[in-house]
Each structure stands twice: as structure tokens, then as C-alpha cells.
Design an enzyme around this catalytic site. Structure first.
Site, mmCIF file in Angstrom:
data_model
loop_
_atom_site.group_PDB
_atom_site.id
_atom_site.type_symbol
_atom_site.label_atom_id
_atom_site.label_comp_id
_atom_site.label_asym_id
_atom_site.label_seq_id
_atom_site.Cartn_x
_atom_site.Cartn_y
_atom_site.Cartn_z
ATOM 1 N N HIS A 1 15.343 1.944 20.606
ATOM 2 C CA HIS A 1 15.176 3.138 19.780
ATOM 3 C C HIS A 1 15.940 2.929 18.484
ATOM 4 O O HIS A 1 17.140 2.663 18.496
ATOM 5 C CB HIS A 1 15.690 4.389 20.489
ATOM 6 N N CYS A 2 15.241 3.035 17.362
ATOM 7 C CA CYS A 2 15.868 2.867 16.049
ATOM 8 C C CYS A 2 16.220 4.245 15.500
ATOM 9 O O CYS A 2 15.338 5.067 15.242
ATOM 10 C CB CYS A 2 14.930 2.134 15.092
ATOM 11 N N PHE A 3 17.500 4.499 15.300
ATOM 12 C CA PHE A 3 17.925 5.812 14.824
ATOM 13 C C PHE A 3 17.648 5.993 13.337
ATOM 14 O O PHE A 3 17.537 7.124 12.865
ATOM 15 C CB PHE A 3 19.409 6.016 15.121
#
Length: 276
Positions: free
Chosen positions: A116-118
Site C-alpha cells: 500500500h503506497c500512502f
């Protein structure tokens, strides 16, 4: 989980703010000062700088947008999984079957999930991995280029010498002390901070890029690597790279456009389609 959701909001805001500040510094300070000429308003060196900067930033922002616009979520999932409080999987994702993960931040089932890329606010998977890698490449290039131009500006405007390799180790602590003592302006102190921000983001992006390229070549995801698992669709490194970057990968190096056909909704169908 609340902290992760908060980070999912703060990280994109940080990216947008850094982008706006970088544009402002380049066009309001760096370009007029470094490339000024008494003979002509715009000289070849200035045009070259503007072209390089806009090319790097345009590709970084373009691939950033494409990463968001091409989510790797499954269109076939109608039931949202519910994890028990003692779920053994990582706090942000729960493994299902067939390379699918339920992201507890996105609240969606992700196909061939990597992480998951914030900064983009969504998961990186089979459909947007190419854009994420190119986003990392051009973000690092933009930041390191801005670092070089920023060093040139500080050298010209404030006569700061960067000949000593140890300058970067002492510049920030000395500038902090000088600022609170009133010996340097707030603008100079802010520019010094931006140098370190560009350096940090540039190096982190290079690391992300190298890691993802290695995983893609091995046909593996970050989730699988953490669990010591081999990919369920493992192939040769050339086939793995083609799956992500497509046959027209050269075009994708210069323009943030789709270069690979995807069949959204089911990773197994997509994989079979690519290897027919």
C-alpha cells in the site's frame, strides 16, 4: 488502523505541498538567478533547464496520476472480508487466495498486491506497478536535479561552498543555529531544509525503484517476499518484465501512457491472457 488512515491522508498532502514548493522555487528563484542574462530575456541554458525540469516533473506527476487512475482492485469481489482481531497477517493486509489480498486501509480486494503506497493513497498491484516504478524513477530524478540546482543557487546567492564533501553533514545543523541566532534569513534556512528534503526523497525513491525492479524481474511481490513465498505465476525475468512494462516499454520511459494490455477483474485471467 486509525494511524494508517491518518497517514493515508497526510502523505498525499505532503507530496502535493512539496511539488508546489518545488515548482515555485524553480520558476521564482532558481531560474531567474542562475540563468539570468543581460543580453536576452531567455537564453539557451534557461530553455534547456526549463525543458529538463518540466520533462522530469511532468513524467513524475503523470505517472503519479496513472498510478491512482489504474487501481489494482478486483471488480469481481462483492463480499468484503472481515478479519478477526487476532488475524495473523500484517496489520494492513489479509491474504485471501490466488494472489489476492484484502487491504485493510483501502477496504478493497487487490489483485497481485505488492504494498500500500500512502503517497498515492492506494495499493500497488498488477495494474499500476509500471506507473509506480516510473513514478519512483522520475521522482528521484526530479528531486536530485532540484538538489543540484538548489546547490547552485545557494552558491551564487549566499556564497556557500560545497567543495568540501563534509558540507552536507554540517550545513543543516549550522544553518539551524545561525537561523535562531538571527545570522541568516528565513529564506536561506528554508532552502537548506529543501535541499535535505530533495536528497531524502531522491534516495528513498531510488531505493524503491531498485527494489521493485528486482521483485518484478523475479516475478515476486513484496507481500510474497515478506512471507518467503514464491510467485504463483513465476516466469522468466524477461516475461515478468514484459508483463509489467509491456512490449512498448520504450514509449513508457518517456510518456506516462498505457503500454500493456490488462484484463481487469481477475489476475488469473490477466496472467493467462498475457501468456497465450
Amino acid at each position: 488502523m486509525g494511524k494508517l488512515k491518518l497517514l493515508n491522508t497526510i502523505a498525499p498532502a505532503y507530496f502535493y505541498a512539496a511539488t508546489v514548493v518545488t515548482f515555485a522555487l524553480h520558476f521564482l528563484l532558481f531560474t531567474p538567478t542562475i540563468f539570468q542574462s543581460s543580453d536576452v530575456t531567455i537564453n539557451p541554458a534557461m530553455l534547456a533547464h526549463i525543458s529538463i525540469f518540466l520533462f522530469l516533473m511532468g513524467n513524475a506527476l503523470g505517472n503519479y496520476i496513472m498510478t491512482i487512475r489504474n487501481p489494482s482492485e478486483s471488480a469481481n469481489e462483492t463480499v468484503i472480508p472481515v478479519c478477526s482481531p487476532d488475524c495473523p497477517d500484517r496489520i494492513d493486509a489479509h491474504y485471501l487466495l490466488n494472489g489476492r489480498h484484502f487491504c485493510k486501509v483501502c477496504k478493497k480486494v487487490i489483485l497481485k498486491r505488492d504494498h500500500h503506497c500512502f503517497f498515492t493513497g492506494n495499493c500497488i498491484g498488477n495494474r499500476n506497478m509500471r506507473y509506480f516504478i516510473m513514478f519512483s524513477i522520475y521522482t528521484s530524478s526530479s528531486c536530485l536535479y532540484s538538489l543540484v540546482i538548489g546547490v547552485a543557487y545557494l552558491t551564487i546567492e549566499y556564497s556557500i561552498s560545497f567543495e568540501n564533501p563534509l558540507t552536507f553533514l554540517t550545513l543543516l545543523p549550522l544553518s539551524t543555529g545561525y537561523f535562531f541566532l538571527g545570522l541568516i534569513s528565513g529564506l536561506q534556512f528554508f532552502l537548506v531544509i529543501m535541499l535535505y528534503i530533495w536528497l531524502g526523497i531522491g534516495l528513498v525513491s531510488v531505493g524503491f525503484c531498485c527494489q521493485q525492479l528486482l521483485l518484478v524481474a523475479r516475478g515476486q511481490t513484496w507481500c510474497e517476499l515478506q512471507k518467503g513465498q514464491l510467485s504463483e505465476c513465476r516466469g522468466t525475468w524477461r516475461a515478468n518484465l514484459t508483463d509489467v512494462f509491456g512490449s512498448h516499454w520504450v514509449l513508457g520511459l518517456f510518456v506516462p501512457v498505457p503500454t500493456v494490455e490488462t484484463v481487469p477483474g481477475n489476475w488469473q485471467v490477466y496472467h493467462d491472457h498475457k501468456h497465450d
